[in-house]
Design a protein around this motif. Structure first.
Motif, mmCIF file in Angstrom:
data_model
loop_
_atom_site.group_PDB
_atom_site.id
_atom_site.type_symbol
_atom_site.label_atom_id
_atom_site.label_comp_id
_atom_site.label_asym_id
_atom_site.label_seq_id
_atom_site.Cartn_x
_atom_site.Cartn_y
_atom_site.Cartn_z
ATOM 1 N N ILE A 34 -67.195 -41.045 -18.227
ATOM 2 C CA ILE A 34 -66.830 -39.647 -18.446
ATOM 3 C C ILE A 34 -67.743 -39.049 -19.517
ATOM 4 O O ILE A 34 -67.983 -39.663 -20.552
ATOM 5 N N ASN A 35 -68.208 -37.809 -19.279
ATOM 6 C CA ASN A 35 -69.025 -37.086 -20.245
ATOM 7 C C ASN A 35 -68.184 -36.788 -21.476
ATOM 8 O O ASN A 35 -67.062 -36.294 -21.369
ATOM 9 N N ASN A 36 -68.727 -37.092 -22.667
ATOM 10 C CA ASN A 36 -67.990 -36.891 -23.914
ATOM 11 C C ASN A 36 -67.761 -35.415 -24.241
ATOM 12 O O ASN A 36 -66.821 -35.084 -24.951
ATOM 13 N N VAL A 37 -68.606 -34.533 -23.721
ATOM 14 C CA VAL A 37 -68.515 -33.110 -24.052
ATOM 15 C C VAL A 37 -67.622 -32.355 -23.077
ATOM 16 O O VAL A 37 -66.639 -31.734 -23.469
ATOM 17 N N ASP A 38 -67.951 -32.400 -21.785
ATOM 18 C CA ASP A 38 -67.207 -31.584 -20.817
ATOM 19 C C ASP A 38 -66.261 -32.378 -19.912
ATOM 20 O O ASP A 38 -65.653 -31.819 -19.012
#
Length: 67
Positions: A34-38
């Motif tokens: 999973i992308n840490n930002v979005d």
């Protein structure tokens, strides 16, 4: 003359380390990066370069039959 298995065997460079994708964390609940930002999935990222085919699977090499 080499044995036919030695003639046909494919050699791979051994990986020294496997690094986690930068900017992503593994979510064990869903089994995906999973992308840490979005919070988007790594597999859906436009910059993600996955293996092109199952034949490129280096881990087992079982799919190299017939070459």
């Amino acid at each position: 003359m080499k044995h036919i298995l030695l003639q046909k065997a494919l050699k791979y460079k051994q990986r020294k380390e496997i690094e986690d994708p930068k900017g992503f964390s593994f979510d064990s609940l869903i089994g995906a990066w999973i992308n840490n930002v979005d919070k988007s999935l790594l597999i859906l990222s436009k910059d993600f370069k996955a293996l092109g085919t199952k034949k490129e699977d280096v881990e087992t090499g079982e799919d190299q039959k017939g070459q």
